[in-house]
Design a protein around this motif. Sequence first.
Motif, mmCIF file in Angstrom:
data_model
loop_
_atom_site.group_PDB
_atom_site.id
_atom_site.type_symbol
_atom_site.label_atom_id
_atom_site.label_comp_id
_atom_site.label_asym_id
_atom_site.label_seq_id
_atom_site.Cartn_x
_atom_site.Cartn_y
_atom_site.Cartn_z
ATOM 1 N N LEU A 36 0.824 -1.203 0.000
ATOM 2 C CA LEU A 36 0.000 0.000 0.000
ATOM 3 C C LEU A 36 0.862 1.259 0.000
ATOM 4 C CD1 LEU A 36 -2.780 -1.062 2.530
ATOM 5 C CD2 LEU A 36 -2.983 -0.854 0.056
ATOM 6 N N ALA A 37 1.941 1.251 0.783
ATOM 7 C CA ALA A 37 2.832 2.414 0.810
ATOM 8 C C ALA A 37 3.458 2.652 -0.561
ATOM 9 C CB ALA A 37 3.920 2.228 1.867
ATOM 10 N N GLY A 38 3.862 1.581 -1.227
ATOM 11 C CA GLY A 38 4.446 1.724 -2.556
ATOM 12 C C GLY A 38 3.460 2.270 -3.568
ATOM 13 N N SER A 39 2.196 1.787 -3.494
ATOM 14 C CA SER A 39 1.190 2.276 -4.443
ATOM 15 C C SER A 39 0.859 3.740 -4.189
ATOM 16 C CB SER A 39 -0.066 1.421 -4.359
ATOM 17 O OG SER A 39 -0.688 1.549 -3.089
ATOM 18 N N VAL A 40 0.761 4.139 -2.915
ATOM 19 C CA VAL A 40 0.483 5.540 -2.596
ATOM 20 C C VAL A 40 1.635 6.427 -3.060
ATOM 21 C CG1 VAL A 40 0.145 7.182 -0.715
ATOM 22 C CG2 VAL A 40 -1.055 4.990 -0.688
ATOM 23 N N ALA A 41 2.879 5.962 -2.856
ATOM 24 C CA ALA A 41 4.037 6.742 -3.283
ATOM 25 C C ALA A 41 4.050 6.947 -4.795
ATOM 26 C CB ALA A 41 5.329 6.056 -2.827
ATOM 27 N N SER A 42 3.578 5.943 -5.538
ATOM 28 C CA SER A 42 3.549 6.086 -7.000
ATOM 29 C C SER A 42 2.428 7.013 -7.458
ATOM 30 C CB SER A 42 3.380 4.708 -7.654
ATOM 31 O OG SER A 42 2.120 4.145 -7.334
ATOM 32 N N ILE A 43 1.353 7.102 -6.672
ATOM 33 C CA ILE A 43 0.239 7.973 -7.040
ATOM 34 C C ILE A 43 0.544 9.429 -6.702
ATOM 35 C CG2 ILE A 43 -2.194 8.481 -6.598
ATOM 36 C CD1 ILE A 43 -2.576 5.503 -6.021
ATOM 37 N N TYR A 44 1.233 9.667 -5.595
ATOM 38 C CA TYR A 44 1.530 11.021 -5.140
ATOM 39 C C TYR A 44 3.055 11.203 -5.039
ATOM 40 C CZ TYR A 44 -3.328 10.433 -3.748
ATOM 41 O OH TYR A 44 -4.667 10.157 -3.737
ATOM 42 N N PRO A 45 3.756 11.258 -6.165
ATOM 43 C CA PRO A 45 5.219 11.274 -6.113
ATOM 44 C C PRO A 45 5.824 12.626 -5.744
ATOM 45 C CG PRO A 45 4.474 11.339 -8.389
ATOM 46 C CD PRO A 45 3.247 11.208 -7.553
ATOM 47 N N GLY A 46 5.141 13.716 -6.049
ATOM 48 C CA GLY A 46 5.718 15.042 -5.852
ATOM 49 C C GLY A 46 4.989 15.858 -4.812
ATOM 50 N N GLN A 47 5.618 16.958 -4.411
ATOM 51 C CA GLN A 47 5.045 17.817 -3.385
ATOM 52 C C GLN A 47 3.730 18.432 -3.842
ATOM 53 O OE1 GLN A 47 6.032 18.099 -0.356
ATOM 54 N NE2 GLN A 47 4.642 19.725 0.323
ATOM 55 N N GLU A 48 3.652 18.800 -5.112
ATOM 56 C CA GLU A 48 2.428 19.419 -5.614
ATOM 57 C C GLU A 48 1.248 18.445 -5.547
ATOM 58 O OE1 GLU A 48 0.735 21.587 -9.687
ATOM 59 O OE2 GLU A 48 2.837 20.968 -9.522
ATOM 60 N N ALA A 49 1.483 17.197 -5.924
ATOM 61 C CA ALA A 49 0.414 16.197 -5.864
ATOM 62 C C ALA A 49 -0.021 15.955 -4.431
ATOM 63 C CB ALA A 49 0.882 14.895 -6.503
ATOM 64 N N VAL A 487 -2.323 -1.070 -10.185
ATOM 65 C CA VAL A 487 -1.610 0.088 -9.648
ATOM 66 C C VAL A 487 -0.126 -0.228 -9.460
ATOM 67 C CG1 VAL A 487 -1.457 1.664 -7.687
ATOM 68 C CG2 VAL A 487 -3.698 0.941 -8.534
ATOM 69 N N LEU A 488 0.175 -1.467 -9.023
ATOM 70 C CA LEU A 488 1.566 -1.869 -8.806
ATOM 71 C C LEU A 488 2.240 -2.322 -10.097
ATOM 72 C CD1 LEU A 488 1.113 -3.889 -5.493
ATOM 73 C CD2 LEU A 488 1.895 -1.535 -5.755
ATOM 74 N N GLU A 489 1.503 -2.298 -11.208
ATOM 75 C CA GLU A 489 2.049 -2.647 -12.520
ATOM 76 C C GLU A 489 2.620 -4.061 -12.546
ATOM 77 O OE1 GLU A 489 4.834 0.388 -13.561
ATOM 78 O OE2 GLU A 489 3.305 1.945 -13.747
ATOM 79 N N LEU A 490 1.860 -5.011 -11.985
ATOM 80 C CA LEU A 490 2.264 -6.410 -12.029
ATOM 81 C C LEU A 490 2.032 -6.969 -13.423
ATOM 82 C CD1 LEU A 490 0.794 -7.714 -8.640
ATOM 83 C CD2 LEU A 490 3.141 -7.018 -9.138
ATOM 84 N N PRO A 491 2.748 -8.025 -13.814
ATOM 85 C CA PRO A 491 2.542 -8.605 -15.149
ATOM 86 C C PRO A 491 1.129 -9.133 -15.311
ATOM 87 C CG PRO A 491 3.957 -10.003 -13.795
ATOM 88 C CD PRO A 491 3.816 -8.710 -13.062
ATOM 89 N N GLN A 492 0.665 -9.137 -16.559
ATOM 90 C CA GLN A 492 -0.704 -9.552 -16.841
ATOM 91 C C GLN A 492 -0.959 -10.996 -16.438
ATOM 92 O OE1 GLN A 492 -3.051 -7.425 -17.884
ATOM 93 N NE2 GLN A 492 -4.543 -9.074 -17.574
ATOM 94 N N ALA A 493 0.078 -11.849 -16.544
ATOM 95 C CA ALA A 493 -0.090 -13.256 -16.161
ATOM 96 C C ALA A 493 -0.465 -13.376 -14.691
ATOM 97 C CB ALA A 493 1.194 -14.028 -16.451
#
Length: 541
Positions: A36-49, A487-493
Amino acid sequence: MSALTGTTRLARLVLRRDRIRLAIWILGTPLLGYALAGSVASIYPGQEARLGYATTSASSLVARAFNGPIHGTDLGAVVVAETYVTLALIVALLSTFAVTRHTRQNEETGRAELLGANVVGRYAPLTAALLVIVAANTLAAVLLAVALAGAGLPLAGSVAAAAAIGGVGVAFTAIAAVTAQLSVTARGANALAAATVGLAFVLRAAGDVLGEQSADGTRVRSAWPSWISPLGWGNQVRAFDGERWWVLALPVALLLVGVALAYALAERRDQGAGLIAPRRGPATAAPRLLSPAGLAWRMQRGTLLGWAVGVAVLGFSMGIAGDEFNDMIDANPAAAEAINAMGGGADLINAYLAAMLGLFALTIGAYVVQALLRVRGDEADGVLEAALATAVSRTRWLGTQVLAATLGAVALLLVAGVTTGLGYGIVTGDPLGQAVELGGAALLRLPALLVIAGVVTAIFGLLPRWSVVLSWTALLVFLLLGQLGAVLELPQAALNVSPYTHVPAVPAVDPAALPLVVLAAVAAALLAVGVAAFRHRDVPS
């Protein structure tokens, strides 16, 4: 002999019985937190977001009610706002159920009486359960702190956030110790504990909704109701925003008070009895209880009603929140990408609604697992053997249980879709149209739930002793792959393992019949395997 004689050996017994459950709990909590922390970090990467997220969350009453207060624009503060309630509710329920299983359930099944015939003190069974469960919460919190720090968050804030989650588990461990003394049945003790969790959630939500927004609009100061809720205490630690370590003393104090009260109540009741007298039933049973279908409905109706109320409240709230979704998207394009990945489609409002219906389908999957695992409980308790001694066949009995769980899932899907549509329709001016449209869209998730029912039935037929652990593990895997995989960009398989991946994300996309037919065929095959295996194996007496 003291009142604690035998505690060490009983603690070893608790560890032996729950070694798999505890391993999943202790390792699964940090792994889920890390994901969950990794997915949140990818959604809100910058200070503006993160600034856009913080100001939107602080000003949104719906966000405050369901996510809790926001404490600044630091990445860790956003992670806590997005993940705290989910993790806290998980550890609260795990802790309460574990306490009940090793206290009240032992008395209900007669195991406690057998243990008490040996050199065992009055408080030893309760103390052993509390020691193991508090230790499990502590170890899970330590590993969660390591996981959050490993995700790139500051160490001090990671420790504070993990300790807040662990504190919730410790607090509800104490509450469950008391409820186990009150009810005469394990189900009643669990119901009282779950009601306490629900009350704590409502108090925390009320305190956060009534709280004050800071001058810069990025923080919320909770009102007093949050301070009387064990779920609210974790938010008041303020991880990643000038941590208030002294708040962590509150769950410890509640543990001490709860244990003392549980000991005092245990002295005032007989073995196997509860302080709340059981309600007398009717002198004669209703005729419908003579059939497996009537009995299944009688056993499921209370649980189904509770689920329906919870789903209705959440659905209506999520529908109303759809109007605020546009503001959040305008302030944070990264969140739009995440919602689009979860819901699919180009229209972001429809993608949001599809994502919410997908989350409800995942949640209702837990109801399907819970309802079908009752068959394993009936087998272990000897109820199944008595039922099969009558004119009821194995196929009819198991088929009735599957049908009851499926009809319950259909009802909950309809409630989720209709209430979400009503909430969204009220703010858009078309409540009836939206309720009909989203009600139909929700029903398209049914084939995925049928696959879950098939998985649980197959496991019960083939591996009955492992059915509880494997069924919940399968649902957890489907949850992670079905909602977080994109969200975590896991492979389609990997994504294809989850039945939720193959359900068309209506209303964001047009419905497709082929995936639904394939899912229904897979479900039918799994159900056939489970029924056939159940017919040809022994039923332990």
